[in-house]
Design a protein around this motif. Structure first.
Motif, mmCIF file in Angstrom:
data_model
loop_
_atom_site.group_PDB
_atom_site.id
_atom_site.type_symbol
_atom_site.label_atom_id
_atom_site.label_comp_id
_atom_site.label_asym_id
_atom_site.label_seq_id
_atom_site.Cartn_x
_atom_site.Cartn_y
_atom_site.Cartn_z
ATOM 1 N N ASN A 156 4.926 48.080 -0.267
ATOM 2 C CA ASN A 156 5.090 49.520 -0.417
ATOM 3 C C ASN A 156 4.133 50.031 -1.488
ATOM 4 N N ASP A 157 3.860 51.330 -1.449
ATOM 5 C CA ASP A 157 3.010 51.905 -2.495
ATOM 6 C C ASP A 157 3.772 52.133 -3.797
ATOM 7 N N ASP A 158 5.122 52.017 -3.771
ATOM 8 C CA ASP A 158 5.912 52.262 -4.983
ATOM 9 C C ASP A 158 6.281 50.972 -5.711
ATOM 10 N N VAL A 203 -4.631 46.258 4.134
ATOM 11 C CA VAL A 203 -4.775 47.116 5.308
ATOM 12 C C VAL A 203 -4.015 48.407 5.034
ATOM 13 N N LEU A 204 -4.769 49.482 4.825
ATOM 14 C CA LEU A 204 -4.183 50.795 4.591
ATOM 15 C C LEU A 204 -3.979 51.483 5.933
ATOM 16 N N CYS A 205 -2.748 51.859 6.231
ATOM 17 C CA CYS A 205 -2.452 52.569 7.470
ATOM 18 C C CYS A 205 -2.151 54.016 7.107
ATOM 19 N N LEU A 206 -2.995 54.935 7.573
ATOM 20 C CA LEU A 206 -2.960 56.328 7.136
ATOM 21 C C LEU A 206 -2.737 57.272 8.313
ATOM 22 N N ASP A 207 -2.032 58.375 8.054
ATOM 23 C CA ASP A 207 -1.858 59.406 9.064
ATOM 24 C C ASP A 207 -3.145 60.209 9.204
ATOM 25 N N LEU A 224 -2.240 42.170 3.021
ATOM 26 C CA LEU A 224 -1.187 43.067 2.567
ATOM 27 C C LEU A 224 -1.191 44.295 3.466
ATOM 28 N N LEU A 225 -0.070 44.576 4.123
ATOM 29 C CA LEU A 225 0.027 45.714 5.034
ATOM 30 C C LEU A 225 0.652 46.885 4.285
ATOM 31 N N LEU A 226 -0.090 47.988 4.192
ATOM 32 C CA LEU A 226 0.326 49.097 3.326
ATOM 33 C C LEU A 226 0.224 50.450 4.038
ATOM 34 N N PRO A 227 1.255 50.868 4.764
ATOM 35 C CA PRO A 227 1.305 52.264 5.210
ATOM 36 C C PRO A 227 1.569 53.162 3.998
ATOM 37 N N THR A 228 0.864 54.268 3.894
ATOM 38 C CA THR A 228 1.063 55.170 2.770
ATOM 39 C C THR A 228 0.712 56.582 3.188
ATOM 40 N N ARG A 229 1.308 57.552 2.500
ATOM 41 C CA ARG A 229 1.051 58.955 2.807
ATOM 42 C C ARG A 229 1.198 59.791 1.540
ATOM 43 N N ASN A 230 0.132 60.514 1.197
ATOM 44 C CA ASN A 230 0.150 61.479 0.093
ATOM 45 C C ASN A 230 0.663 60.884 -1.220
#
Length: 304
Positions: free
Chosen positions: A92-94, A42-46, A11-17
């Protein structure tokens, strides 16, 4: 006889705040996943999102990658490169996973597709005719080379992928599988399910619509490559560079250009051509009123 090991899902999951949303998502994944040993997230974080760097959950196999802010296409690509699964899914995180054993349903379908070319997507409880959370095999991603083009700032990646497979279907190879027995509740602000935050507000729909239009030829080549792979034929090469086009200079030019681009796009069925023509002509009209225009720019297909 040696038993075949289950396919791993990434699971590819870019997320921010969005720690609260990630926590809610993780709870739903833990509750409804049948085989957590063969699942990775996979968490992709800034690199400046220090709160998100603290995300942990010992019930799940998490891979965290941290880097500079980038387009959503770039973040998805980084996540793909860091993943190890046989089955790749954008999430998505939502969202909230609602179906017990969703992962086994996807695995069972994937194992029955001998050449591993497919687009699977669950019911996001919003749109049945769009792969909002696209699932593809790693093999499919390799054939597409850049399944999540880096030029997409935030939107239209799902449209891009679905359009490729619609073109593949038009070429006589239907590999689209809508799993309406898997429910992923997409709690998106557009539907009033959540209040918009900074991550929603920054999205530039008009910039990404120009990118989507500019990549028509790339999507047709992608569909042709997938068909060639299915038919055991030689794969044609992708171009080294792509040009992001200027918007039309006015409404008359928009109608004329989009008539040519969409209505004469024989890689799609007429219904799809009409839908894109109407949709993007309306986008242009909204952009003309609401935001400034973009200048044409040539991008490396494999760079930023």
């Amino acid at each position: 006889m040696q038993l075949k090991s289950p396919k791993k899902i990434s699971l590819l999951l870019p997320t921010r705040n969005r720690l609260f949303l990630v926590k809610r998502l993780f709870e739903s994944i833990v509750k409804h996943t049948a085989d957590k040993d063969n699942l990775e997230i996979v968490l992709c974080l800034d690199d400046d999102d220090f709160q998100s760097h603290s995300i942990e959950d010992n019930r799940l196999n998490l891979i965290k990658i941290v880097g500079p802010k980038a387009t959503m296409g770039e973040l998805n690509t980084r996540s793909l490169e860091a993943s190890s699964g046989d089955i790749i899914m954008l999430i998505n995180d939502d969202l909230v996973v609602c179906t017990p054993g969703w992962d086994e349903i996807i695995r069972k379908l994937a194992e029955n597709i001998y050449d591993e070319v497919y687009l699977v997507y669950p019911d996001d409880m919003e749109k049945a005719n769009l792969s909002t959370f696209p699932v593809m095999s790693r093999k499919t991603c390799e054939i597409l080379s850049q399944p999540y083009p880096k030029q997409y700032d935030a939107l239209f990646i799902d449209d891009h992928i679905f359009d490729i497979f619609t073109r593949l279907k038009h070429l006589g190879k239907n590999r689209i599988y809508f799993l309406n027995n898997i429910k992923f509740d997409h709690r998106h602000f557009i539907d009033g399910k959540v209040r918009p935050d900074a991550n929603y507000i920054h999205k530039n729909r008009y910039k990404d619509y120009i990118t989507f239009i500019s990549l028509i030829y790339l999507r047709q080549l992608s569909a042709i490559r997938l068909k060639a792979f299915i038919d055991h034929e030689k794969l044609i090469d992708f171009p080294d560079r792509i040009e992001i086009l200027d918007p039309p200079a006015g409404m008359i030019e928009a109608v004329t250009r989009y008539s040519w681009l969409f209505l004469k796009d024989y890689g799609l069925p007429m219904r799809s051509r009409l839908r894109w023509f109407i949709r993007f002509t309306k986008y242009y009209a909204a952009m003309k009123v609401g935001v400034g225009f973009l200048k044409a720019k040539t991008y490396s297909l494999y760079g930023s």
